[in-house]
Structure formats: structure tokens, C-alpha cells
Design a protein around this motif. Structure first.
Motif, short mmCIF file in Angstrom:
data_model
loop_
_atom_site.label_atom_id
_atom_site.label_comp_id
_atom_site.label_asym_id
_atom_site.label_seq_id
_atom_site.Cartn_x
_atom_site.Cartn_y
_atom_site.Cartn_z
N GLY A 1 -3.76 5.04 1.45
CA GLY A 1 -3.53 5.57 2.79
C GLY A 1 -4.40 4.87 3.82
N PHE A 2 -5.66 4.65 3.49
CA PHE A 2 -6.56 3.95 4.39
C PHE A 2 -6.15 2.49 4.57
CE2 PHE A 2 -9.04 7.64 4.13
CZ PHE A 2 -10.11 7.57 5.02
N THR A 3 -5.82 1.84 3.47
CA THR A 3 -5.51 0.41 3.51
C THR A 3 -4.22 0.14 4.28
OG1 THR A 3 -6.57 0.14 1.36
CG2 THR A 3 -5.15 -1.65 2.13
N GLY A 4 -3.18 0.94 4.00
CA GLY A 4 -1.90 0.72 4.68
C GLY A 4 -2.01 0.89 6.18
N SER A 5 -2.68 1.94 6.61
CA SER A 5 -2.82 2.15 8.05
C SER A 5 -3.71 1.10 8.68
CB SER A 5 -3.35 3.56 8.32
OG SER A 5 -4.58 3.77 7.66
N ALA B 1 0.83 -1.21 0.00
CA ALA B 1 0.00 0.00 0.00
C ALA B 1 0.86 1.26 0.00
CB ALA B 1 -0.94 0.00 1.21
N PHE B 2 1.95 1.22 0.75
CA PHE B 2 2.85 2.37 0.81
C PHE B 2 3.44 2.69 -0.56
CE2 PHE B 2 7.32 3.66 1.01
CZ PHE B 2 7.19 4.92 1.56
N PHE B 3 3.90 1.66 -1.26
CA PHE B 3 4.52 1.90 -2.58
C PHE B 3 3.48 2.40 -3.59
CE2 PHE B 3 7.95 -0.91 -0.96
CZ PHE B 3 9.01 -0.05 -1.20
N ILE C 1 -7.57 9.20 -6.34
CA ILE C 1 -8.36 8.20 -5.61
C ILE C 1 -7.48 7.07 -5.05
CG2 ILE C 1 -10.18 6.47 -5.86
CD1 ILE C 1 -11.57 8.35 -7.81
N PRO C 2 -6.52 6.51 -5.81
CA PRO C 2 -5.66 5.48 -5.22
C PRO C 2 -4.84 5.98 -4.03
CG PRO C 2 -5.50 5.44 -7.61
CD PRO C 2 -6.26 6.68 -7.26
N VAL C 3 -4.53 7.28 -3.98
CA VAL C 3 -3.79 7.83 -2.84
C VAL C 3 -4.64 7.69 -1.58
CG1 VAL C 3 -2.71 9.88 -1.87
CG2 VAL C 3 -2.55 9.44 -4.32
#
Length: 467
Positions: free
Chosen positions: A157-161, A123-125, A151-153
Motif C-alpha cells: 500500500g505504501f509502495t504503490g501510492s 504493488a497493487f497485485f 505485512i506485505p499488505v
């Protein structure tokens, strides 16, 4: 499914297999980790909430064609990029600290939560790639296509956290594995470890906190400018959008906090007892609001009869487990936890009241309040929300002590035996101080750039002093 270590007796196997490490600098190691969390978590808030605000602002531009919205979104996207870059640095430091400071924890349980950390890395990458496209794609692709690249940003951000929050939830409610008679981890199920009783309320609670912190801090910057007499449309819009996000989140956070408290009451009753400084197991326990705890005494609090039982179990006669239910060496530092909890609750209540004032005025009059004191409160709300955020994580992490994995592994069993921790702690503090200076320099430089001509033309003629 989560394992009930209290009833299976497996915790005794774990203790026998984990004799602990002779580390005279355990306190410094914990403080080193705490410093990194305190620096990184506010950046996480901006990472999960600020892209949504930027995208919303650009969406207004795409829908209306008003160039002012584009100018604000473009400026904010540069701030987003700066904070993402710094967050990448602090997040990398945190990753290294997990292995360097807590090697026994990573070695024994890394297989359990490794999948979540791997997905967080993906997710970060993805977030890094699309932030670069978004920031450098201004005026190079069509407005609608550019909006879509943002939108992917938001999603990343939501998914990684979420992945990291899932690991933290697992540390408070460990499951998805078994322990053999020697305390070795077997039968690993990473999905069952991720889906624990804490992940969902921590997830929602943290995301709402993200909108509170990012929204009130950004709004506070423009509210401060309003107080200094800069009352053009640019600053009005740039304040109202993040303020609305924050004020919509604040009342919901109160409800989610009740959900989180009831989960803690069921899964970690000792932590709940530390929240309230409740020494003895009590039926119909009183709720003590406010005050400060020094030693074993609470000064200046207001007691509500049966209030704690009602909040924790929705039953005024329910029994609430006290600190006396566990041995003294399994209790957290109660004054630290209770005082932090009261700070979080007090600030959260104040922010919710501020939100109600703003939302009622906005609905009834179609504009923010014009009182000078309202804008002073908005300026103060940003730092206050940040303090509440840090206090909340103190409550979560210190309230779990002495366990790094609740009732399975102690912090003292996970820490490294290496020397030189005080030197590393001092070096880390200097690194974070340097990062703070760099960020402040970049943000001030960006803030002092003149507003683009199209924004000035869009705002011309509206500086009437009304705010």
C-alpha cells in the motif's frame, strides 16, 4: 536532474509543438477528472493507513492473547477488503481517464513516468494477493503466521501510492527528459523524473493525511456510539487505537506542511502567491490568515506583518514573488486556490489542537478525556479531515493550473478532442453514486452483525459508563 525550463528556453519549443485542442468541454473534462480524484483519494488514505491499524490491533492480540483485539482486527479486515475492492474500481477508472481525457499528455510523456505506473501496478497485485490471504486466513493458519501475511499488505500500500505520488511530484517539477527543437521528448531518465523536488514532501504529507483521515473517521464511528450510550470495552479499544494514530500524526503534519510550503515557495512561486492572494511581488510580505476571497478581494482575514516572508523563506525581509510576475494566462484561479488553502490550514490546525488535548490527557491520566464535547469533536474530526484532504488536493492540482506539466504543457494542450464529455461526466457520477450506495450497504450490514461471543466475554463487567 530536473530541467530548468524557464532559463533554457525549451518551453517555447514545447508551446510551438503543442498548439492545443479545440475542446469546448475542457471545463467538464477537468471536473470529470476532479470527481474521480475526490472519490479515489479517501480510499487511498484507507489503503495506506488502515492496514497498519489492523495489523497493530492483531499484534496486540498475538502479544497479549486477549481475544477482544482479534475480534476488532477481524472486523476491520473485512472493512479493509471492502474499501480495497472499491478502490480498485475507482483506481481503474482513473487509469482509463488519463488515456481517454488527456491523450496528448500520455502520448508525449508516458515514457517518462511509465515506469512508476508499472511499479504501482505490481504493488497493487501484490496487495490484492496478500489481502485475500490475510482476510481468508483467519483461524486457518497460526496467529503469528497470519500476522506476517499482513505485512506485505502494508508495504504494498505504501509502495504503490509512492509511485503515483512520484508522478504527481514530477508534474509539478518536470525533469528526467529533454526536449529537442521540435518539442519532442528525448533523453528519458525515468529514475531522475521520479526523484524530483516534490516527491518527498508530498509522500510524507499524503501518508500523514492517510492516518488522519482513516484514524479520525474510524474513531468517529465509535465515538458516536459512545455518545449513544454504548460504552463497553469493545468500543473503547476500537476508538482509542485509530484515534491515537491520528493524534500522533496531526502535530507532525503541521511541521511537514511548513516543509511543503517552503518547497512550493522555491519551485512554484506563482502557486504560493495564489495560496495567499498576493498580487504584487513584495519584500517583507504579510501573512493573511483566514477570511474568504471573492473576486480580487479578501474579506475577514487577519494580517501578520512579514509573516509570509518568514514562513516561506525563514527571513522576515525576504522577497516573495507575486502573481504579477507571470502573465495573466499563466495564473491559476486564485480565489479557488486561496479559499481551499485556508480551509486546509484551518481544519489542520483544529485537528492538531484536538490531538494535543487527547495526547496530554492520555499521558497524564492514562485514558481519553471524558467530556461529552471531546467525543463530539472526535465525531466531527472525521468528516473535517476528509474535507481538508480534498481541499489539499485542490490546492495542489488547481494551484498548478493552467499547466498539466508545470511550465511545459498546458491542460488545454493535453485534453482530448472527442465529443460527448458531458454524457461521460453524468455517467461517471451515476457510477460513483451506485458505488457509494453499495459500500454503505455493506458497511452497515457488517456493523449490525452481533459482536462475537469472545468479545462479549472479554468486555463483560467493564460497562461502567466511564468511557
Amino acid at each position: 536532474m530536473p530541467i530548468d525550463f524557464a532559463t533554457t528556453g525549451l518551453i517555447e519549443f514545447a508551446r510551438a509543438a503543442l498548439p492545443g485542442v479545440d475542446q469546448p468541454y475542457l471545463f467538464e473534462a477537468r471536473q470529470m477528472q476532479a470527481l474521480s480524484l475526490a472519490v479515489h483519494i479517501p480510499l487511498v488514505c484507507f489503503g495506506v493507513a488502515f492496514p497498519a491499524m489492523v495489523l497493530y490491533m492483531e499484534g496486540l492480540y498475538v502479544r497479549t492473547g486477549d481475544p477482544l483485539y482479534k475480534v476488532i482486527a477481524k472486523r476491520w479486515s473485512k472493512v479493509m477488503l471492502i474499501l480495497f475492492a472499491v478502490g480498485a474500481v475507482t483506481g481503474t477508472i482513473l487509469s482509463f481517464e488519463l488515456g481517454l481525457l488527456w491523450p496528448e499528455f500520455m502520448e508525449r510523456f508516458g515514457e517518462v513516468f511509465g515506469m512508476a505506473f508499472a511499479l504501482e501496478g505490481v504493488a497493487f497485485f501484490l496487495e490484492a494477493i496478500f489481502i485475500a490471504i490475510y482476510v481468508y486466513g483467519w483461524d486457518r493458519i497460526s496467529p503469528r503466521a497470519h500476522l506476517l501475511t499482513g505485512i506485505p499488505v502494508v508495504i504494498a500500500g505504501f509502495t504503490g501510492s509512492l509511485m503515483v505520488i512520484g508522478v504527481n511530484g514530477w508534474m509539478n517539477d518536470p525533469g528526467g527528459f529533454e526536449l529537442d527543437s521540435d518539442g519532442n521528448v528525448t533523453g528519458v531518465n525515468p529514475f531522475a523524473a521520479f526523484v524530483n523536488s516534490n516527491v518527498w514532501h508530498e509522500w510524507v504529507h499524503m501518508y500523514l493525511a492517510g492516518f488522519l483521515v482513516a484514524g479520525f473517521i474510524v474513531a468517529g464511528v465509535y465515538a458516536f456510539s459512545w455518545l449513544r450510550g454504548h460504552r463497553d470495552r469493545f468500543r473503547q479499544v476500537a476508538m482509542v487505537v485509530p484515534l491515537t494514530f491520528a493524534c500522533l500524526a496531526a502535530p507532525i503534519q503541521v511541521v511537514v506542511g511548513d516543509w511543503a510550503g517552503r518547497t512550493v515557495a522555491e519551485e512554484q512561486p506563482t502557486k504560493l502567491a495564489a495560496f495567499e492572494g498576493l498580487e504584487q511581488t513584495t519584500r517583507g510580505a504579510d501573512l493573511r490568515l483566514g477570511g474568504i476571497m471573492i473576486g480580487d478581494e479578501i474579506y475577514g482575514s487577519v494580517s501578520i506583518p512579514d509573516g509570509l516572508s518568514l514562513l516561506a523563506h525563514h527571513d522576515p525581509n525576504a522577497e516573495v514573488e507575486g502573481l504579477n510576475a507571470v502573465p495573466a494566462d499563466e495564473r491559476p484561479p486564485v480565489p479557488v486556490v486561496r479559499n481551499a488553502f485556508q480551509v486546509m490550514i484551518g481544519i489542520g490546525t483544529g485537528l492538531a489542537l484536538l490531538a494535543v488535548v487527547y495526547l496530554v490527557t492520555a499521558v497524564r491520566r492514562g485514558r481519553p478525556p471524558r467530556s461529552k464535547w471531546f467525543y463530539i469533536a472526535v465525531v466531527a474530526a472525521g468528516p473535517a479531515a476528509l474535507v481538508a484532504l480534498i481541499a489539499g488536493w485542490i490546492v495542489t492540482e488547481v494551484g498548478r493550473q493552467p499547466w498539466i506539466v508545470y511550465r511545459v504543457m498546458r491542460v488545454s494542450e493535453a485534453v482530448t478532442g472527442a465529443e460527448g464529455i458531458p454524457v461521460g461526466y453524468a455517467t461517471l457520477a451515476l457510477v460513483y453514486a451506485a458505488l457509494a450506495v453499495i459500500v454503505l450497504y455493506l458497511l452497515r450490514r457488517l456493523a449490525h452483525r452481533p459482536i462475537e461471543l469472545e468479545a462479549e466475554s472479554a468486555a463483560r463487567g467493564v460497562d461502567d459508563g466511564s468511557g
